[in-house]
Design a protein around this motif. Structure first.
Motif, PDB file in Angstrom:
ATOM      1  N   HIS A 222       6.653 -23.170  -5.260  1.00 56.08           N
ATOM      2  CA  HIS A 222       6.225 -21.795  -5.481  1.00 56.08           C
ATOM      3  C   HIS A 222       5.364 -21.737  -6.731  1.00 56.08           C
ATOM      4  O   HIS A 222       5.636 -22.421  -7.725  1.00 56.08           O
ATOM      5  N   GLN A 223       4.323 -20.907  -6.701  1.00 56.75           N
ATOM      6  CA  GLN A 223       3.394 -20.826  -7.833  1.00 56.75           C
ATOM      7  C   GLN A 223       4.078 -20.360  -9.109  1.00 56.75           C
ATOM      8  O   GLN A 223       3.692 -20.781 -10.205  1.00 56.75           O
ATOM      9  N   LEU A 224       5.098 -19.509  -9.021  1.00 57.44           N
ATOM     10  CA  LEU A 224       5.802 -19.097 -10.239  1.00 57.44           C
ATOM     11  C   LEU A 224       6.556 -20.277 -10.842  1.00 57.44           C
ATOM     12  O   LEU A 224       6.574 -20.443 -12.067  1.00 57.44           O
ATOM     13  N   LEU A 225       7.143 -21.121 -10.021  1.00 57.55           N
ATOM     14  CA  LEU A 225       7.805 -22.314 -10.537  1.00 57.55           C
ATOM     15  C   LEU A 225       6.793 -23.252 -11.191  1.00 57.55           C
ATOM     16  O   LEU A 225       7.100 -23.898 -12.196  1.00 57.55           O
ATOM     17  N   ASP A 226       5.580 -23.323 -10.650  1.00 55.19           N
ATOM     18  CA  ASP A 226       4.514 -24.111 -11.279  1.00 55.19           C
ATOM     19  C   ASP A 226       4.203 -23.558 -12.668  1.00 55.19           C
ATOM     20  O   ASP A 226       4.050 -24.308 -13.633  1.00 55.19           O
ATOM     21  N   ARG A 227       4.098 -22.235 -12.777  1.00 57.64           N
ATOM     22  CA  ARG A 227       3.812 -21.600 -14.068  1.00 57.64           C
ATOM     23  C   ARG A 227       4.941 -21.838 -15.063  1.00 57.64           C
ATOM     24  O   ARG A 227       4.694 -22.091 -16.243  1.00 57.64           O
ATOM     25  N   ILE A 228       6.174 -21.747 -14.585  1.00 54.06           N
ATOM     26  CA  ILE A 228       7.315 -21.992 -15.470  1.00 54.06           C
ATOM     27  C   ILE A 228       7.281 -23.430 -15.963  1.00 54.06           C
ATOM     28  O   ILE A 228       7.523 -23.700 -17.148  1.00 54.06           O
ATOM     29  N   GLY A 229       6.940 -24.356 -15.094  1.00 53.16           N
ATOM     30  CA  GLY A 229       6.813 -25.759 -15.509  1.00 53.16           C
ATOM     31  C   GLY A 229       5.756 -25.940 -16.584  1.00 53.16           C
ATOM     32  O   GLY A 229       5.972 -26.643 -17.575  1.00 53.16           O
ATOM     33  N   ALA A 230       4.606 -25.311 -16.413  1.00 51.87           N
ATOM     34  CA  ALA A 230       3.539 -25.398 -17.424  1.00 51.87           C
ATOM     35  C   ALA A 230       4.008 -24.779 -18.742  1.00 51.87           C
ATOM     36  O   ALA A 230       3.754 -25.324 -19.825  1.00 51.87           O
ATOM     37  N   TYR A 231       4.696 -23.657 -18.668  1.00 56.51           N
ATOM     38  CA  TYR A 231       5.257 -22.998 -19.850  1.00 56.51           C
ATOM     39  C   TYR A 231       6.208 -23.942 -20.577  1.00 56.51           C
ATOM     40  O   TYR A 231       6.150 -24.093 -21.799  1.00 56.51           O
ATOM     41  N   LEU A 232       7.075 -24.597 -19.833  1.00 60.71           N
ATOM     42  CA  LEU A 232       8.052 -25.503 -20.441  1.00 60.71           C
ATOM     43  C   LEU A 232       7.401 -26.742 -21.036  1.00 60.71           C
ATOM     44  O   LEU A 232       7.974 -27.386 -21.919  1.00 60.71           O
ATOM     45  N   ARG A 233       6.195 -27.062 -20.583  1.00 59.75           N
ATOM     46  CA  ARG A 233       5.443 -28.181 -21.168  1.00 59.75           C
ATOM     47  C   ARG A 233       4.575 -27.728 -22.341  1.00 59.75           C
ATOM     48  O   ARG A 233       3.798 -28.498 -22.871  1.00 59.75           O
ATOM     49  N   GLY A 234       4.687 -26.456 -22.725  1.00 61.86           N
ATOM     50  CA  GLY A 234       4.006 -25.982 -23.918  1.00 61.86           C
ATOM     51  C   GLY A 234       2.827 -25.067 -23.705  1.00 61.86           C
ATOM     52  O   GLY A 234       2.165 -24.684 -24.664  1.00 61.86           O
ATOM     53  N   GLU A 235       2.534 -24.690 -22.472  1.00 62.83           N
ATOM     54  CA  GLU A 235       1.429 -23.767 -22.207  1.00 62.83           C
ATOM     55  C   GLU A 235       1.936 -22.324 -22.357  1.00 62.83           C
ATOM     56  O   GLU A 235       2.763 -21.884 -21.565  1.00 62.83           O
ATOM     57  N   PRO A 236       1.467 -21.594 -23.357  1.00 62.52           N
ATOM     58  CA  PRO A 236       1.976 -20.222 -23.552  1.00 62.52           C
ATOM     59  C   PRO A 236       1.768 -19.351 -22.311  1.00 62.52           C
ATOM     60  O   PRO A 236       0.722 -19.400 -21.675  1.00 62.52           O
ATOM     61  N   ASP A 237       2.792 -18.595 -21.989  1.00 58.97           N
ATOM     62  CA  ASP A 237       2.729 -17.673 -20.852  1.00 58.97           C
ATOM     63  C   ASP A 237       3.755 -16.591 -21.115  1.00 58.97           C
ATOM     64  O   ASP A 237       4.915 -16.882 -21.385  1.00 58.97           O
ATOM     65  N   GLU A 238       3.328 -15.345 -21.053  1.00 56.31           N
ATOM     66  CA  GLU A 238       4.251 -14.230 -21.273  1.00 56.31           C
ATOM     67  C   GLU A 238       4.827 -13.694 -19.974  1.00 56.31           C
ATOM     68  O   GLU A 238       5.744 -12.886 -19.995  1.00 56.31           O
ATOM     69  N   PHE A 239       4.285 -14.085 -18.836  1.00 62.17           N
ATOM     70  CA  PHE A 239       4.753 -13.687 -17.515  1.00 62.17           C
ATOM     71  C   PHE A 239       4.711 -12.171 -17.303  1.00 62.17           C
ATOM     72  O   PHE A 239       5.359 -11.655 -16.386  1.00 62.17           O
ATOM     73  N   THR A 240       3.955 -11.453 -18.120  1.00 57.64           N
ATOM     74  CA  THR A 240       3.925  -9.989 -17.998  1.00 57.64           C
ATOM     75  C   THR A 240       3.201  -9.513 -16.738  1.00 57.64           C
ATOM     76  O   THR A 240       3.353  -8.351 -16.362  1.00 57.64           O
ATOM     77  N   ASP A 241       2.448 -10.391 -16.105  1.00 58.92           N
ATOM     78  CA  ASP A 241       1.744 -10.008 -14.885  1.00 58.92           C
ATOM     79  C   ASP A 241       2.575 -10.240 -13.623  1.00 58.92           C
ATOM     80  O   ASP A 241       2.173  -9.848 -12.536  1.00 58.92           O
ATOM     81  N   VAL A 242       3.746 -10.849 -13.763  1.00 64.28           N
ATOM     82  CA  VAL A 242       4.597 -11.124 -12.614  1.00 64.28           C
ATOM     83  C   VAL A 242       5.318  -9.841 -12.213  1.00 64.28           C
ATOM     84  O   VAL A 242       5.960  -9.192 -13.037  1.00 64.28           O
ATOM     85  N   ALA A 243       5.198  -9.470 -10.954  1.00 58.07           N
ATOM     86  CA  ALA A 243       5.853  -8.257 -10.450  1.00 58.07           C
ATOM     87  C   ALA A 243       7.361  -8.468 -10.399  1.00 58.07           C
ATOM     88  O   ALA A 243       7.850  -9.447  -9.839  1.00 58.07           O
ATOM     89  N   ILE A 244       8.077  -7.525 -11.014  1.00 61.67           N
ATOM     90  CA  ILE A 244       9.534  -7.587 -11.061  1.00 61.67           C
ATOM     91  C   ILE A 244      10.097  -6.355 -10.376  1.00 61.67           C
ATOM     92  O   ILE A 244       9.611  -5.241 -10.584  1.00 61.67           O
ATOM     93  N   GLY A 245      11.110  -6.550  -9.579  1.00 60.18           N
ATOM     94  CA  GLY A 245      11.803  -5.451  -8.922  1.00 60.18           C
ATOM     95  C   GLY A 245      13.148  -5.226  -9.582  1.00 60.18           C
ATOM     96  O   GLY A 245      14.117  -5.896  -9.243  1.00 60.18           O
ATOM     97  N   LEU A 246      13.182  -4.326 -10.554  1.00 58.05           N
ATOM     98  CA  LEU A 246      14.428  -4.050 -11.266  1.00 58.05           C
ATOM     99  C   LEU A 246      15.283  -3.067 -10.479  1.00 58.05           C
ATOM    100  O   LEU A 246      14.812  -1.998 -10.117  1.00 58.05           O
ATOM    101  N   THR A 247      16.515  -3.450 -10.240  1.00 55.99           N
ATOM    102  CA  THR A 247      17.465  -2.563  -9.580  1.00 55.99           C
ATOM    103  C   THR A 247      18.594  -2.278 -10.562  1.00 55.99           C
ATOM    104  O   THR A 247      19.738  -2.676 -10.356  1.00 55.99           O
ATOM    105  N   VAL A 248      18.215  -1.616 -11.650  1.00 57.58           N
ATOM    106  CA  VAL A 248      19.165  -1.260 -12.706  1.00 57.58           C
ATOM    107  C   VAL A 248      19.029   0.231 -12.991  1.00 57.58           C
ATOM    108  O   VAL A 248      18.011   0.841 -12.650  1.00 57.58           O
ATOM    109  N   PRO A 249      20.041   0.826 -13.633  1.00 60.39           N
ATOM    110  CA  PRO A 249      19.928   2.244 -13.995  1.00 60.39           C
ATOM    111  C   PRO A 249      18.724   2.498 -14.907  1.00 60.39           C
ATOM    112  O   PRO A 249      18.260   1.606 -15.623  1.00 60.39           O
ATOM    113  N   THR A 250      18.238   3.719 -14.891  1.00 63.66           N
ATOM    114  CA  THR A 250      17.037   4.103 -15.640  1.00 63.66           C
ATOM    115  C   THR A 250      17.141   3.781 -17.121  1.00 63.66           C
ATOM    116  O   THR A 250      16.172   3.291 -17.714  1.00 63.66           O
TER     117      THR A 250
END
Length: 160
Positions: free
Chosen positions: A47-75
């Motif tokens: 999966h492309q997100l796992l690829d990005r996480i791998g690059a991040y763990l190898r030292g490539e900065p990534d804030e992941f703020t563009d990744v769509a998240i589906g929060l199912t928590v109270p407001t």
């Protein structure tokens, strides 16, 4: 936001963590992140997100703020998580600061308890970076948290 256009569970082991990262998707949005010792047998590893996480763990900065998240928590918890998501790569904040960023009162014990509970129950650690909070609590396990804090060069100092 970048939708990952998929549903299902994906996981990959990373030598940098001595753990795997497991990501659950629904409707193209990340709904869960966890850190099992090994990838589950029924999880896909490509999966492309796992690829990005791998690059991040190898030292490539990534804030992941563009990744769509589906929060199912109270407001009220959503406000805390959205505020935390805006803490930049390599920066650290106190629990009090997260409380203020979420437009809550850091002198109100109920507001502080809400923030601490939200940090502890964060459904998507790493993508919503509870590891950037000094003094936790955390949803990110200690070993993973220590590794990514070293990676982001987050030390003992933090903003108040």
């Amino acid at each position: 936001m970048v939708s990952m256009g998929t549903s299902g569970v994906f996981a990959r082991a990373y030598d940098e963590l001595d753990a795997a990262v497991e990501v659950g998707f629904a409707g193209g949005r990340v709904i869960a992140v966890s850190f099992p010792a090994t990838p589950p047998d029924d999880a896909a590893g490509d999966h492309q997100l796992l690829d990005r996480i791998g690059a991040y763990l190898r030292g490539e900065p990534d804030e992941f703020t563009d990744v769509a998240i589906g929060l199912t928590v109270p407001t009220d918890q959503r406000a805390v998580l959205e505020a935390l998501r805006d803490v930049p790569y390599g920066e650290a904040v106190s629990v009090s600061r997260v409380t203020r960023l979420a437009a809550l009162d850091d002198n109100d014990p109920d507001d502080l308890d809400l923030v601490k509970r939200t940090l502890r129950e964060n459904p998507v650690p790493l993508l919503i970076p509870d590891h950037r909070v000094q003094g936790g609590p955390y949803a990110t396990p200690a070993g993973v948290r220590d590794t990514i804090r070293r990676l982001e060069e987050i030390g003992n100092g933090y903003a108040v």
